[in-house]
Design a protein around this motif. Structure first.
Motif, PDB file in Angstrom:
ATOM      1  N   LEU A   4       0.839  -1.186   0.000  1.00 42.01           N
ATOM      2  CA  LEU A   4       0.000   0.000   0.000  1.00 42.01           C
ATOM      3  C   LEU A   4       0.876   1.237   0.000  1.00 42.01           C
ATOM      4  CD1 LEU A   4      -2.567  -0.991   2.809  1.00 42.01           C
ATOM      5  CD2 LEU A   4      -2.923  -1.115   0.340  1.00 42.01           C
ATOM      6  N   SER A   7      -0.667   6.837   1.684  1.00 44.44           N
ATOM      7  CA  SER A   7      -2.044   7.322   1.739  1.00 44.44           C
ATOM      8  C   SER A   7      -3.032   6.169   1.904  1.00 44.44           C
ATOM      9  CB  SER A   7      -2.364   8.112   0.474  1.00 44.44           C
ATOM     10  OG  SER A   7      -3.705   8.522   0.469  1.00 44.44           O
ATOM     11  N   GLN A   8      -2.827   5.103   1.146  1.00 44.64           N
ATOM     12  CA  GLN A   8      -3.710   3.934   1.246  1.00 44.64           C
ATOM     13  C   GLN A   8      -3.598   3.292   2.630  1.00 44.64           C
ATOM     14  OE1 GLN A   8      -1.976   1.840  -2.069  1.00 44.64           O
ATOM     15  NE2 GLN A   8      -3.743   2.255  -3.404  1.00 44.64           N
ATOM     16  N   THR A  11      -5.306   5.544   5.242  1.00 39.40           N
ATOM     17  CA  THR A  11      -6.759   5.474   5.121  1.00 39.40           C
ATOM     18  C   THR A  11      -7.290   4.152   5.658  1.00 39.40           C
ATOM     19  OG1 THR A  11      -6.758   6.960   3.224  1.00 39.40           O
ATOM     20  CG2 THR A  11      -8.681   5.539   3.493  1.00 39.40           C
ATOM     21  N   SER A  12      -6.654   3.057   5.273  1.00 35.96           N
ATOM     22  CA  SER A  12      -7.158   1.739   5.691  1.00 35.96           C
ATOM     23  C   SER A  12      -7.004   1.521   7.198  1.00 35.96           C
ATOM     24  CB  SER A  12      -6.476   0.615   4.913  1.00 35.96           C
ATOM     25  OG  SER A  12      -5.152   0.446   5.332  1.00 35.96           O
TER      26      SER A  12
END
Length: 120
Positions: A4, A7-8, A11-12
């Motif tokens: 990831l 940012s991913q 967010t997750s």
């Protein structure tokens, strides 16, 4: 193995990318890998580590103590007893915090009931 972007991952996991960078600088999150362009990429193992750190932070474990825990984990086998004792001590602190919060909530509930009664 999936990866990831910062940012991913942020967010997750429900944290900010800045928090992830801070945890790296504070040496509680091992430096993450980089892709061919030099951008950070988070692996499944990184995500697992972040989940542990996030849990410990949400339960008010100080960064200094998390760092000690992480250092023991990095040492690997032979440090399990020390990590267990750290988690047991932290559990007692969390339970004490929960008791205090429950007492405060009970008091607030009492005051709400009082004000509801006198404002009818």
């Amino acid at each position: 193995m999936s990866t990831l972007t910062p940012s991913q991952a942020a967010t997750s996991l429900g944290v900010s990318a800045e928090t992830l960078r801070y945890w790296e600088r504070a040496d509680i999150l091992s430096p993450v890998g980089r892709d061919s362009s030099g951008r950070r990429v988070y692996t499944d193992g990184d995500i697992e580590s972040i989940d542990v750190i996030k849990c410990l932070r949400q339960t008010a474990m100080p960064i200094r103590t998390i760092r000690e825990f992480v250092e023991l984990a990095r040492e690997g086998r032979g440090t399990e007893r020390a990590r267990l004792e750290m988690l047991r001590a932290h559990r007692e602190q969390v339970l004490d915090d929960i008791r205090k919060q429950q007492e405060a909530l009970d008091y607030i509930e009492h005051k709400i009931a009082y004000y509801e009664e006198i404002t009818r």
